[in-house]
Design an enzyme around this catalytic site. Structure first.
Site, short mmCIF file in Angstrom:
data_model
loop_
_atom_site.label_atom_id
_atom_site.label_comp_id
_atom_site.label_asym_id
_atom_site.label_seq_id
_atom_site.Cartn_x
_atom_site.Cartn_y
_atom_site.Cartn_z
N ASP A 82 63.99 -20.31 58.07
CA ASP A 82 63.33 -19.19 57.40
C ASP A 82 63.92 -17.87 57.95
O ASP A 82 64.47 -17.85 59.06
CB ASP A 82 61.82 -19.30 57.70
CG ASP A 82 60.95 -18.53 56.72
OD1 ASP A 82 61.46 -18.10 55.67
OD2 ASP A 82 59.74 -18.38 57.00
N HIS A 83 63.77 -16.78 57.19
CA HIS A 83 64.23 -15.44 57.59
C HIS A 83 65.10 -15.37 58.85
O HIS A 83 64.58 -15.28 59.96
CB HIS A 83 63.02 -14.53 57.86
CG HIS A 83 62.21 -14.24 56.66
ND1 HIS A 83 62.52 -13.23 55.78
CD2 HIS A 83 61.11 -14.85 56.17
CE1 HIS A 83 61.63 -13.21 54.81
NE2 HIS A 83 60.76 -14.18 55.01
N GLU A 134 67.56 -12.52 50.54
CA GLU A 134 66.46 -11.62 50.16
C GLU A 134 66.99 -10.25 49.71
O GLU A 134 67.95 -9.74 50.28
CB GLU A 134 65.52 -11.45 51.36
CG GLU A 134 64.39 -10.45 51.13
CD GLU A 134 63.40 -10.41 52.30
OE1 GLU A 134 63.16 -11.45 52.93
OE2 GLU A 134 62.88 -9.32 52.57
N GLY A 181 51.65 -12.47 56.40
CA GLY A 181 50.44 -12.23 57.19
C GLY A 181 49.18 -12.45 56.38
O GLY A 181 49.18 -13.22 55.42
N HIS A 208 57.54 -15.43 48.80
CA HIS A 208 57.17 -15.27 50.22
C HIS A 208 55.76 -14.70 50.29
O HIS A 208 55.25 -14.18 49.31
CB HIS A 208 58.16 -14.34 50.91
CG HIS A 208 59.47 -15.00 51.20
ND1 HIS A 208 59.90 -15.27 52.47
CD2 HIS A 208 60.43 -15.48 50.37
CE1 HIS A 208 61.07 -15.88 52.42
NE2 HIS A 208 61.42 -16.01 51.16
N THR A 233 51.55 -18.45 57.35
CA THR A 233 50.37 -17.98 58.07
C THR A 233 49.23 -19.00 58.00
O THR A 233 48.55 -19.26 59.00
CB THR A 233 49.91 -16.62 57.51
OG1 THR A 233 51.02 -15.71 57.62
CG2 THR A 233 48.73 -16.05 58.26
ZN LIG Z 1 59.06 -14.75 54.19
#
Ligand SMILES: [Zn+2]
Length: 287
Positions: A82-83, A134, A181, A208, A233
């Site tokens: 991820d990221h 992204e 979040g 996302h 999250t």
């Molecule tokens: Zn993300």
């Protein structure tokens, strides 16, 4: 099954108008819970790891869990990074056995983002690994971004088309108003942009900031072209809360019991999301 790449999984999902759930694992147990949920529903699944998790355990340990768990599973499992902003980490994960990576150079100017992403695609292509990139700024709810209200942070459709044109991405993550979040209130998503970007790029879209969106919003995003939905999250909350709740209720010092409660809760919540995203019964789907 051996670990699979994300590309064919997501093309099949886009064609079938469902999404593959991508869940962030933090250890062996959460990985097992995610894959068990997918097995129960005969669904393809993406296990993804943050860079922090990679640094915490090291590449070899994570790949070993995934190979062991996916190896005896009948459903397709992809291991995705991820990221990631760091090309060295991406290179190490590809070498170790990740089947998919995300380069997140979205904080850079457009040309730099494109150039960095192009380098990662070249690196990944050689290893048969799929790539996510992204555009725009997805950000976190804790960041000082007026989520969904400020056009400047959203992906521009013309730029999205230019970005995707020659990159051969497995999945594209344009900023459409979601954030990472816990949302304070329902975010306003730019559905028109999502629709336009999905249609004009033809690339499966990653959603996302999935935690906290309503079922109706998920369904709408998937209908408009989201083929990968990230849930991170919510897994963190399930991971901690299930363990703590068990201990608060029982006050025992037998670690396997709260661990069992933790796995059960993650498995249940992952299964609910897979069902909601339409992934159940799609384990054998081919593009
Ligand atoms: Zn993300």
């Amino acid at each position: 099954m051996a670990l699979e790449t994300m590309g064919p999984m997501l093309r099949a999902a886009k064609e079938g108008r469902y999404a593959v759930g991508a869940f962030n694992a933090v250890d062996y147990g959460s990985t097992l819970a995610i894959v068990r949920a997918a097995e129960h529903l005969q669904a393809p699944v993406i296990v993804q790891t943050s860079v922090k998790t990679v640094k915490f355990w090291g590449c070899e340990a994570i790949v070993a869990w995934l190979r062991e768990i996916a190896g005896r599973s009948p459903v397709p499992v992809a291991l995705h990074l991820d990221h990631c902003k760091d090309l060295d980490v991406i290179e190490r994960c590809i070498a170790a056995g990740w089947t998919s990576v995300m380069i997140d150079a979205s904080s850079k100017p457009f040309d730099e983002n494109l150039a960095l992403t192009r380098r990662v695609v070249a690196m990944a292509d050689k290893a048969g690994v799929s790539v996510e990139a992204e555009l725009g700024e997805i950000g976190g709810v804790e960041d000082d971004i007026a989520v969904g209200h400020d056009d400047a942070h959203l992906a521009d459709p013309d730029k999205a088309v230019a970005f995707c044109r020659d990159l051969n991405l497995a999945v594209f993550a344009p900023a459409i108003g979601t954030a990472h979040g816990v949302y304070k209130g329902e975010p306003r998503l730019a559905f028109d942009r999502l629709e336009e970007i999905a249609r004009r790029t033809g690339v499966p879209i990653a959603l996302h900031g999935g935690t906290g969106l309503s079922d109706a919003v998920f369904r709408k995003c998937i209908a408009l072209g989201c083929a990968k939905v990230n849930i991170s999250t919510q897994i963190k909350y399930a991971f901690i809360d299930a363990f703590v709740d068990y201990h608060a209720a029982h006050r025992e010092y037998e670690p396997l019991k709260p661990l069992t409660a933790q796995l059960d809760r993650i498995r249940k919540e992952v299964a609910e999301k897979i069902e909601l995203f339409g992934g159940a019964g799609r384990a054998g789907a081919k593009p």
